[in-house]
Design a protein around this motif. Structure first.
Motif, PDB file in Angstrom:
ATOM      1  N   ALA A   2       0.839  -1.192   0.000  1.00  0.00           N
ATOM      2  CA  ALA A   2       0.000   0.000   0.000  1.00  0.00           C
ATOM      3  C   ALA A   2       0.876   1.245   0.000  1.00  0.00           C
ATOM      4  O   ALA A   2       1.964   1.243   0.566  1.00  0.00           O
ATOM      5  CB  ALA A   2      -0.877  -0.010   1.248  1.00  0.00           C
ATOM      6  N   PRO A   3       0.430   2.336  -0.619  1.00  0.00           N
ATOM      7  CA  PRO A   3       1.248   3.548  -0.644  1.00  0.00           C
ATOM      8  C   PRO A   3       1.389   4.161   0.742  1.00  0.00           C
ATOM      9  O   PRO A   3       0.468   4.126   1.541  1.00  0.00           O
ATOM     10  CB  PRO A   3       0.501   4.478  -1.593  1.00  0.00           C
ATOM     11  CG  PRO A   3      -0.832   3.892  -1.779  1.00  0.00           C
ATOM     12  CD  PRO A   3      -0.791   2.459  -1.380  1.00  0.00           C
ATOM     13  N   TYR A   4       2.530   4.712   0.994  1.00  0.00           N
ATOM     14  CA  TYR A   4       2.834   5.379   2.256  1.00  0.00           C
ATOM     15  C   TYR A   4       2.459   6.843   2.120  1.00  0.00           C
ATOM     16  O   TYR A   4       2.566   7.415   1.046  1.00  0.00           O
ATOM     17  CB  TYR A   4       4.323   5.195   2.545  1.00  0.00           C
ATOM     18  CG  TYR A   4       4.797   5.768   3.841  1.00  0.00           C
ATOM     19  CD1 TYR A   4       4.224   5.408   5.041  1.00  0.00           C
ATOM     20  CD2 TYR A   4       5.851   6.656   3.865  1.00  0.00           C
ATOM     21  CE1 TYR A   4       4.681   5.916   6.236  1.00  0.00           C
ATOM     22  CE2 TYR A   4       6.324   7.169   5.054  1.00  0.00           C
ATOM     23  CZ  TYR A   4       5.730   6.790   6.238  1.00  0.00           C
ATOM     24  OH  TYR A   4       6.191   7.309   7.410  1.00  0.00           O
ATOM     25  N   SER A   5       2.053   7.455   3.176  1.00  0.00           N
ATOM     26  CA  SER A   5       1.456   8.785   3.109  1.00  0.00           C
ATOM     27  C   SER A   5       2.451   9.948   3.053  1.00  0.00           C
ATOM     28  O   SER A   5       2.028  11.081   2.920  1.00  0.00           O
ATOM     29  CB  SER A   5       0.529   8.972   4.304  1.00  0.00           C
ATOM     30  OG  SER A   5       1.232   8.800   5.505  1.00  0.00           O
ATOM     31  N   PHE A   6       3.745   9.705   3.162  1.00  0.00           N
ATOM     32  CA  PHE A   6       4.701  10.802   3.185  1.00  0.00           C
ATOM     33  C   PHE A   6       5.511  10.872   1.905  1.00  0.00           C
ATOM     34  O   PHE A   6       5.881   9.873   1.326  1.00  0.00           O
ATOM     35  CB  PHE A   6       5.658  10.664   4.369  1.00  0.00           C
ATOM     36  CG  PHE A   6       4.967  10.780   5.685  1.00  0.00           C
ATOM     37  CD1 PHE A   6       4.556  12.001   6.164  1.00  0.00           C
ATOM     38  CD2 PHE A   6       4.698   9.650   6.432  1.00  0.00           C
ATOM     39  CE1 PHE A   6       3.906  12.106   7.367  1.00  0.00           C
ATOM     40  CE2 PHE A   6       4.045   9.747   7.638  1.00  0.00           C
ATOM     41  CZ  PHE A   6       3.648  10.980   8.105  1.00  0.00           C
ATOM     42  N   LEU A  91      11.791  -2.689  -3.604  1.00  0.00           N
ATOM     43  CA  LEU A  91      11.766  -1.675  -2.549  1.00  0.00           C
ATOM     44  C   LEU A  91      12.826  -0.607  -2.787  1.00  0.00           C
ATOM     45  O   LEU A  91      12.578   0.591  -2.573  1.00  0.00           O
ATOM     46  CB  LEU A  91      11.962  -2.328  -1.175  1.00  0.00           C
ATOM     47  CG  LEU A  91      10.781  -3.160  -0.676  1.00  0.00           C
ATOM     48  CD1 LEU A  91      11.164  -3.936   0.571  1.00  0.00           C
ATOM     49  CD2 LEU A  91       9.557  -2.306  -0.434  1.00  0.00           C
ATOM     50  N   MET A  92      14.007  -1.008  -3.254  1.00  0.00           N
ATOM     51  CA  MET A  92      15.053  -0.025  -3.561  1.00  0.00           C
ATOM     52  C   MET A  92      14.642   0.861  -4.737  1.00  0.00           C
ATOM     53  O   MET A  92      14.834   2.082  -4.701  1.00  0.00           O
ATOM     54  CB  MET A  92      16.383  -0.726  -3.864  1.00  0.00           C
ATOM     55  CG  MET A  92      17.022  -1.318  -2.633  1.00  0.00           C
ATOM     56  SD  MET A  92      18.729  -1.869  -2.859  1.00  0.00           S
ATOM     57  CE  MET A  92      18.564  -3.173  -4.043  1.00  0.00           C
ATOM     58  N   ALA A  93      14.061   0.260  -5.770  1.00  0.00           N
ATOM     59  CA  ALA A  93      13.633   1.028  -6.946  1.00  0.00           C
ATOM     60  C   ALA A  93      12.529   2.015  -6.580  1.00  0.00           C
ATOM     61  O   ALA A  93      12.543   3.172  -7.021  1.00  0.00           O
ATOM     62  CB  ALA A  93      13.165   0.088  -8.057  1.00  0.00           C
ATOM     63  N   LEU A  94      11.577   1.583  -5.768  1.00  0.00           N
ATOM     64  CA  LEU A  94      10.491   2.466  -5.353  1.00  0.00           C
ATOM     65  C   LEU A  94      11.008   3.618  -4.500  1.00  0.00           C
ATOM     66  O   LEU A  94      10.572   4.763  -4.647  1.00  0.00           O
ATOM     67  CB  LEU A  94       9.416   1.675  -4.610  1.00  0.00           C
ATOM     68  CG  LEU A  94       8.594   0.726  -5.479  1.00  0.00           C
ATOM     69  CD1 LEU A  94       7.790  -0.231  -4.623  1.00  0.00           C
ATOM     70  CD2 LEU A  94       7.692   1.509  -6.415  1.00  0.00           C
ATOM     71  N   TYR A 101       6.308   2.323  -0.160  1.00  0.00           N
ATOM     72  CA  TYR A 101       5.241   1.337  -0.091  1.00  0.00           C
ATOM     73  C   TYR A 101       5.370   0.532   1.186  1.00  0.00           C
ATOM     74  O   TYR A 101       6.457   0.095   1.535  1.00  0.00           O
ATOM     75  CB  TYR A 101       5.275   0.417  -1.311  1.00  0.00           C
ATOM     76  CG  TYR A 101       4.664   1.082  -2.516  1.00  0.00           C
ATOM     77  CD1 TYR A 101       3.335   0.858  -2.849  1.00  0.00           C
ATOM     78  CD2 TYR A 101       5.396   1.966  -3.274  1.00  0.00           C
ATOM     79  CE1 TYR A 101       2.769   1.493  -3.939  1.00  0.00           C
ATOM     80  CE2 TYR A 101       4.841   2.606  -4.374  1.00  0.00           C
ATOM     81  CZ  TYR A 101       3.533   2.367  -4.694  1.00  0.00           C
ATOM     82  OH  TYR A 101       2.971   3.004  -5.759  1.00  0.00           O
ATOM     83  N   LYS A 102       4.250   0.383   1.854  1.00  0.00           N
ATOM     84  CA  LYS A 102       4.231  -0.356   3.101  1.00  0.00           C
ATOM     85  C   LYS A 102       4.024  -1.835   2.811  1.00  0.00           C
ATOM     86  O   LYS A 102       3.061  -2.220   2.160  1.00  0.00           O
ATOM     87  CB  LYS A 102       3.105   0.127   4.007  1.00  0.00           C
ATOM     88  CG  LYS A 102       3.287   1.533   4.499  1.00  0.00           C
ATOM     89  CD  LYS A 102       2.311   1.880   5.584  1.00  0.00           C
ATOM     90  CE  LYS A 102       0.879   1.889   5.085  1.00  0.00           C
ATOM     91  NZ  LYS A 102      -0.065   2.330   6.108  1.00  0.00           N
ATOM     92  N   ILE A 105       1.814  -5.578   7.420  1.00  0.00           N
ATOM     93  CA  ILE A 105       2.172  -5.661   8.838  1.00  0.00           C
ATOM     94  C   ILE A 105       3.470  -4.903   9.138  1.00  0.00           C
ATOM     95  O   ILE A 105       3.486  -4.008   9.967  1.00  0.00           O
ATOM     96  CB  ILE A 105       2.255  -7.115   9.347  1.00  0.00           C
ATOM     97  CG1 ILE A 105       0.900  -7.811   9.142  1.00  0.00           C
ATOM     98  CG2 ILE A 105       2.669  -7.162  10.812  1.00  0.00           C
ATOM     99  CD1 ILE A 105       0.922  -9.298   9.376  1.00  0.00           C
ATOM    100  N   ILE A 106       4.561  -5.234   8.464  1.00  0.00           N
ATOM    101  CA  ILE A 106       5.851  -4.582   8.691  1.00  0.00           C
ATOM    102  C   ILE A 106       5.755  -3.091   8.379  1.00  0.00           C
ATOM    103  O   ILE A 106       6.254  -2.259   9.135  1.00  0.00           O
ATOM    104  CB  ILE A 106       6.945  -5.228   7.815  1.00  0.00           C
ATOM    105  CG1 ILE A 106       7.136  -6.690   8.200  1.00  0.00           C
ATOM    106  CG2 ILE A 106       8.257  -4.466   7.926  1.00  0.00           C
ATOM    107  CD1 ILE A 106       7.985  -7.465   7.220  1.00  0.00           C
ATOM    108  N   GLY A 107       5.125  -2.753   7.280  1.00  0.00           N
ATOM    109  CA  GLY A 107       4.978  -1.356   6.883  1.00  0.00           C
ATOM    110  C   GLY A 107       4.139  -0.563   7.867  1.00  0.00           C
ATOM    111  O   GLY A 107       4.447   0.589   8.175  1.00  0.00           O
TER     112      GLY A 107
END
Length: 118
Positions: A2-6, A91-94, A101-102, A105-107
Motif C-alpha cells: 500500500a502507498p505510504y502517506s509521506f 523496494l530499492m527502486a520504489l 510502499y508499506k 504488517i511490517i509497513g
C-alpha cells in the motif's frame, strides 16, 4: 503493498532522501540501522530504514527456521530466496523513485514507529 502517506522530505544526512531511502535497503538491516541512527528529520528515510530492519530480520528468521527442516527447508529456501531478492530490488527502486510502499504488517509497524526515532 500500500502507498505510504509521506513524500520524500529533506534528509539531515546531506544525501538526497530518495537515494538515502534506497541505501537503507542496500545491505539489509545494517544500512537500515545506520540511517535510522544518522537521520534526524526525514520521515521518508526513517520509514525505509525501519522497514528494511524489520523485513530483514523477519526474512532471515524464516530462512533460519525453515533451514532446520529437512527437504521442506530446502524447498522453502529455493522459493524464498528469489522472492526476497525481487522484493528487495523493488523496494530499492520504489525508494529511488520517491515512493514509499508499506509491506503488510511490517509497513504498518514501521509507519507507527517513525516519530519515535529522533
Amino acid at each position: 503493498m500500500a502507498p505510504y502517506s509521506f513524500r520524500p522530505d529533506p534528509s539531515s544526512t546531506g544525501i538526497d532522501p530518495k537515494t538515502a531511502g534506497l541505501l537503507c535497503y542496500l545491505f539489509w538491516f545494517v544500512t537500515g540501522i545506520v540511517f535510522l541512527i544518522a537521520e534526524k528529520q526525514s520521515r521518508f528515510v526513517k520509514f525505509h530504514a525501519l522497514q528494511s530492519i524489520a523485513a530483514s530480520f523477519i526474512l532471515m528468521g524464516v530462512h533460519f527456521l525453515f533451514g532446520w527442516i529437512p527437504l521442506i527447508g530446502a524447498i522453502v529456501s529455493f522459493i524464498l530466496w528469489p522472492v526476497t531478492v525481487v522484493l528487495w530490488i523493488a523496494l530499492m527502486a520504489l525508494a529511488l523513485q520517491g515512493k514509499a510502499y508499506k509491506l503488510p504488517i511490517i509497513g504498518e509497524w514501521s509507519e507507527q514507529q517513525v516519530d519515535k526515532f529522533n
